[in-house]
Design an enzyme around this catalytic site. Structure first.
Site, mmCIF file in Angstrom:
data_model
loop_
_atom_site.group_PDB
_atom_site.id
_atom_site.type_symbol
_atom_site.label_atom_id
_atom_site.label_comp_id
_atom_site.label_asym_id
_atom_site.label_seq_id
_atom_site.Cartn_x
_atom_site.Cartn_y
_atom_site.Cartn_z
ATOM 1 N N GLU B 46 0.829 -1.220 0.000
ATOM 2 C CA GLU B 46 0.000 0.000 0.000
ATOM 3 C C GLU B 46 0.856 1.261 0.000
ATOM 4 O O GLU B 46 0.623 2.187 -0.784
ATOM 5 C CB GLU B 46 -0.932 0.017 1.218
ATOM 6 C CG GLU B 46 -1.964 -1.105 1.251
ATOM 7 C CD GLU B 46 -2.971 -1.058 0.107
ATOM 8 O OE1 GLU B 46 -2.992 -0.079 -0.654
ATOM 9 O OE2 GLU B 46 -3.734 -2.033 -0.036
ATOM 10 N N ASN B 50 1.315 3.823 -3.177
ATOM 11 C CA ASN B 50 0.958 5.238 -3.037
ATOM 12 C C ASN B 50 2.076 6.157 -3.520
ATOM 13 O O ASN B 50 1.815 7.156 -4.195
ATOM 14 C CB ASN B 50 0.637 5.565 -1.576
ATOM 15 C CG ASN B 50 -0.779 5.180 -1.220
ATOM 16 O OD1 ASN B 50 -1.556 4.778 -2.068
ATOM 17 N ND2 ASN B 50 -1.104 5.304 0.055
ATOM 18 N N ARG B 104 -8.623 3.749 -8.001
ATOM 19 C CA ARG B 104 -8.093 3.575 -6.646
ATOM 20 C C ARG B 104 -9.294 3.504 -5.699
ATOM 21 O O ARG B 104 -10.291 4.197 -5.912
ATOM 22 C CB ARG B 104 -7.160 4.724 -6.254
ATOM 23 C CG ARG B 104 -5.960 4.925 -7.164
ATOM 24 C CD ARG B 104 -5.239 3.656 -7.526
ATOM 25 N NE ARG B 104 -4.721 2.936 -6.364
ATOM 26 C CZ ARG B 104 -4.259 1.696 -6.400
ATOM 27 N NH1 ARG B 104 -4.272 1.011 -7.521
ATOM 28 N NH2 ARG B 104 -3.816 1.127 -5.320
#
Ligand SMILES: Nc1ncnc2c1ncn2[C@@H]1O[C@H](COP(=O)(O)OP(=O)(O)O)[C@@H](O)[C@H]1O
Ligand SMILES: [Mg+2]
Lengths: 102, 147
Positions: B46, B50, B104
């Site tokens: 994650e 990002n 997303r």
């Protein structure tokens, strides 16, 4: 078309990869949308049999396909998801949109 | 005993898989449970994703991953020098995303929080973002919970 995707009637079956992340998701979505348009797909079935890892990118793929089929009354099904996958989908609020099957 | 690693890599989708496997490999000598390994891999995935998507976008840049093990306490820092986050509190709200166009889900920070023991995010617009996470290993349940 490769074995990842299978079309039966108006169902698109997607056998998800071992690792569902940002990189693998881009390809799945692109191919799925293409097949959905060309074959007048009504429902999508995500098969998690091979999947050992999924991050939030996978949530985006399922939610995105749900948005596409649900406006025409279609459904999204999930099969062979283990407890972790189910937990991830539930945490993301997807359990209200999809139907789990064994 | 204290053990440390530092990885510097290009912010490319191709490196996301490597990053989570590298961190997982770093902790294996502690014999963590499968559940713990997957938790850590998910959190790393994650944070690194990002940095790839939000921090730099198309133009790219560097991501630095620092891991530190003090006994069974894993400390992870994932840093980028990208565009930063204007409102960290808002960014951490589950389902909040600035890139719905890229599908997303807005669940990245929520998963980091759920799968690690602690999460801290420091960010400055135009300077970059630092994600700090900790997890105590070897304390997980013997049987992965069903819920
Ligand atoms: N490293 C980063 N640099 C800049 N912005 C970020 C970074 N990480 C997260 N963000 C911002 O925080 C939001 C929420 O992140 P996240 O919870 O992972 O959801 P998602 O990645 O699905 O959008 C992102 O949409 C983005 O605007
Ligand atoms: Mg994210």
């Amino acid at each position: 078309m490769n074995e990842t995707f299978q079309i039966i009637d108006h169902y698109l079956m997607i056998r998800l990869p071992e690792e569902i992340d940002h990189k693998s998701c881009r390809e799945i979505s692109r191919q799925a949308d293409h097949l959905m348009l060309d074959n007048r797909i009504e429902h999508v079935v995500f098969d998690f049999s091979d999947t050992k890892f999924m991050d939030s990118s996978g949530v985006g793929v399922l939610a995105g396909r749900y948005r596409k089929v649900s406006c025409f009354g279609g459904k999204v099904y999930v099969i062979h998801a283990d407890s972790r996958m189910k937990r991830i989908l539930r945490m993301s609020g997807l359990s209200k949109m999809i139907e789990f099957m064994e | 005993m204290e053990n440390k690693i530092r990885i510097e890599m290009e912010a490319l989708p191709e490196n996301e898989g490597f990053a989570r496997v590298a961190v997982a490999a770093f902790i294996t000598y502690l014999n963590p449970t499968v559940e713990e390994i997957t938790d850590v891999k998910t959190a790393v995935s994650e944070a690194v994703t990002n940095a790839v998507i939000h921090a730099y976008g198309e133009k790219g840049g560097k991501i630095v991953i620092r891991c530190d093990l003090q006994g069974d306490l894993l400390h992870i820092e994932i840093e980028d020098a990208g565009k930063g986050i204007e409102n960290v509190e808002q960014a951490m709200v589950p389902l909040y995303t600035t890139r719905p166009d890229l599908e997303r889900s807005g669940m990245g920070f929520a998963f980091m929080e759920a799968f690690m023991d602690s999460l801290e995010v420091e960010s400055e617009t135009g300077k970059g973002t630092l994600v700090i996470m900790e997890k105590k290993l070897g304390s997980g349940p013997w049987i992965p919970d069903e819920e």
